[in-house]
Write a protein that holds these residues in place. Structure first.
Motif, short mmCIF file in Angstrom:
data_model
loop_
_atom_site.label_atom_id
_atom_site.label_comp_id
_atom_site.label_asym_id
_atom_site.label_seq_id
_atom_site.Cartn_x
_atom_site.Cartn_y
_atom_site.Cartn_z
N ASP A 132 0.82 -1.20 0.00
CA ASP A 132 0.00 0.00 0.00
C ASP A 132 0.86 1.26 0.00
OD1 ASP A 132 0.79 0.69 2.58
OD2 ASP A 132 -0.92 -0.30 3.50
N ALA A 133 0.22 2.42 -0.12
CA ALA A 133 0.95 3.67 -0.31
C ALA A 133 1.90 3.98 0.84
CB ALA A 133 -0.04 4.81 -0.48
N VAL A 134 1.47 3.72 2.06
CA VAL A 134 2.32 4.07 3.20
C VAL A 134 3.50 3.12 3.32
CG1 VAL A 134 2.37 4.31 5.69
CG2 VAL A 134 0.47 5.23 4.40
N THR A 135 3.26 1.85 3.08
CA THR A 135 4.37 0.89 3.09
C THR A 135 5.38 1.28 2.00
OG1 THR A 135 2.93 -0.86 3.92
CG2 THR A 135 4.99 -1.55 2.92
N LEU A 136 4.86 1.75 0.89
CA LEU A 136 5.73 2.17 -0.21
C LEU A 136 6.56 3.40 0.17
CD1 LEU A 136 6.59 1.58 -3.09
CD2 LEU A 136 4.64 2.89 -3.91
N LEU A 137 5.94 4.36 0.82
CA LEU A 137 6.68 5.54 1.29
C LEU A 137 7.75 5.12 2.29
CD1 LEU A 137 4.21 8.47 2.03
CD2 LEU A 137 6.03 8.41 0.34
N ARG A 138 7.37 4.26 3.20
CA ARG A 138 8.31 3.84 4.24
C ARG A 138 9.47 3.05 3.63
NH1 ARG A 138 5.24 0.52 6.98
NH2 ARG A 138 3.87 2.07 7.84
N ALA A 139 9.19 2.36 2.54
CA ALA A 139 10.22 1.55 1.87
C ALA A 139 11.41 2.40 1.42
CB ALA A 139 9.62 0.80 0.69
N GLU A 140 11.16 3.69 1.23
CA GLU A 140 12.26 4.58 0.82
C GLU A 140 13.36 4.62 1.87
OE1 GLU A 140 11.04 8.50 -0.25
OE2 GLU A 140 9.42 7.79 -1.54
N GLY A 141 13.03 4.28 3.10
CA GLY A 141 14.00 4.38 4.18
C GLY A 141 14.87 3.15 4.37
N VAL A 142 14.71 2.14 3.54
CA VAL A 142 15.46 0.89 3.76
C VAL A 142 16.92 1.04 3.35
CG1 VAL A 142 15.66 -1.53 3.09
CG2 VAL A 142 13.41 -0.57 3.60
N ASN A 143 17.15 1.37 2.10
CA ASN A 143 18.50 1.69 1.64
C ASN A 143 18.40 2.41 0.29
OD1 ASN A 143 18.22 -0.23 -0.43
ND2 ASN A 143 19.29 -1.82 0.70
N LYS A 144 19.54 2.70 -0.31
CA LYS A 144 19.51 3.53 -1.52
C LYS A 144 18.76 2.86 -2.67
CE LYS A 144 23.77 6.12 -0.77
NZ LYS A 144 25.19 6.16 -1.18
N LEU A 145 19.00 1.56 -2.85
CA LEU A 145 18.32 0.86 -3.94
C LEU A 145 16.80 0.91 -3.74
CD1 LEU A 145 18.62 -1.06 -6.48
CD2 LEU A 145 18.21 -2.91 -4.87
N TRP A 146 16.39 0.64 -2.52
CA TRP A 146 14.95 0.65 -2.23
C TRP A 146 14.38 2.05 -2.43
CZ3 TRP A 146 11.52 -2.98 0.63
CH2 TRP A 146 12.00 -4.29 0.54
N ARG A 147 15.16 3.06 -2.02
CA ARG A 147 14.67 4.42 -2.19
C ARG A 147 14.47 4.73 -3.67
NH1 ARG A 147 18.36 9.23 -0.03
NH2 ARG A 147 19.66 8.43 -1.72
N GLU A 180 21.43 -3.74 5.07
CA GLU A 180 21.81 -2.68 5.99
C GLU A 180 21.68 -1.35 5.28
OE1 GLU A 180 25.65 -3.66 7.56
OE2 GLU A 180 24.76 -5.34 8.69
N SER A 181 21.51 -0.31 6.09
CA SER A 181 21.39 1.01 5.51
C SER A 181 22.71 1.40 4.85
CB SER A 181 21.06 2.01 6.62
OG SER A 181 21.25 3.32 6.12
#
Lengths: 135, 182
Positions: free
Chosen positions: A33-48, B157-158
């Motif tokens: 969902d949208a919020v999980t997707l926004l939060r996913a940006e905080g995992v690492n650079k690739l995810w962001r 990891e971050s």
């Protein structure tokens, strides 16, 4: 383009860990969902990078748009083109902030470029992608 | 009611196809199973076009990007998939129920790290149903979970520069509230 190797989940530490690449990660994030997707940006650079891909935000934005009941005066194509110009992710963030309140930080300039008619009835919003927001 | 015990494989009389993984294991599978892997099917079709004498017994197909562990699981999944489909050929609803039931059981025996391997293998093999299933499984595993949980789940990891993560957290602070317990 790979991410750092990390630790495993406890008991399986010796197992080698492979990382998802951009395409497969996008394939996964298409389904959250949208919020999980926004939060996913905080995992690492690739995810962001992947989580900011507007292709992922398009269906979310269009779902919101379809539920917003704001279509009377503008034809669909015009609406869609404006939407694209702003960016689907930006538009959804704008909606979310109109619902949960803007975060207290330097307002990015892209907020101002969103026309008023994108604003959405909180009632409608909460029924669309609101279930995860605590009231 | 649709649990027949005899093999429902529609092409039981057909050729076997041999797959060789990156760690040099050899799997002999029914053609019907191998043909669900579009990458294999493509290779197989190309070979057949180039080779008039084929159509006889076995073909060896190398899979340099797939290890034996995920392949074995994918083959099992694929066999079951075909079996359920054959058992419920005339009832789509029934098939979906059986499939859902199987998939739920299946996930109980899979570790998070395996899911990643399975997604990559299914992606390489272009096995659409499996790719869809595993992506759905991962998506529902991380749905409404904290960033820490996601990192732990994938063993990540971050790698953000100092300050970058704080900035994200500041902007999305509200989204970190109300996440599920790990």
């Amino acid at each position: 383009m790979c991410c750092p190797r990390g630790r495993g989940l406890g008991e399986n530490e010796e197992q080698s860990i492979v990382d998802l690449d951009q395409d497969t990660l996008r394939n996964v994030l298409e389904r959250v969902d949208a919020v999980t997707l926004l939060r996913a940006e905080g995992v690492n650079k690739l995810w962001r990078k992947v989580a900011r891909d507007d292709r992922l935000w398009e269906p979310i934005a269009l779902r919101l748009w379809a539920g917003s009941g704001k279509l009377e005066c503008i034809d669909e194509m015009t609406h869609y083109i404006r939407f694209r110009a702003v960016g689907f992710r930006t538009a959804v963030r704008h909606w979310i902030y109109s619902y949960v309140g803007k975060p207290n930080l330097n307002t990015p300039s892209d907020y101002n470029s969103i026309p008023d008619f994108y604003s959405i009835d909180p009632q409608v919003f909460s029924s669309q992608i609101g279930p995860w927001v605590q009231n | 009611m649709s649990n027949q015990s005899e093999s429902p494989n529609p092409t039981s009389s057909s050729n076997k196809i041999t797959l060789k993984t990156s760690d040099n294991e050899v799997f002999e599978v029914e053609e019907a199973v191998a043909m669900k892997f579009c990458t294999v099917k493509q290779y197989f079709d190309d070979e057949n076009n180039n080779n008039v004498t084929s159509g006889t017994s076995t073909t060896l197909i190398p899979l340099p990007n797939v290890e034996s562990h995920p392949l074995a699981i994918l083959i099992t999944y694929c066999k079951k998939h075909l079996e359920i489909k054959a058992n419920n050929a005339d009832n789509k609803k029934e098939m979906e129920i059986d499939m859902e039931h199987y998939e739920r059981e299946f996930l109980k025996n899979v570790m998070p790290q395996e899911l990643t391997e399975l997604i990559l293998a299914a992606n390489y093999l272009n096995f659409k149903e499996a790719l869809d299933f595993f992506c759905r499984a991962v998506a529902s595993a991380i749905q409404n979970k904290s960033v820490e949980y996601v990192r732990k789940f994938f063993g990540l990891e971050s790698d953000f520069k100092p300050g970058e993560e704080e900035k994200l957290r500041e902007e999305f602070a509200w989204s970190f509230e109300g996440v599920d317990e790990d």
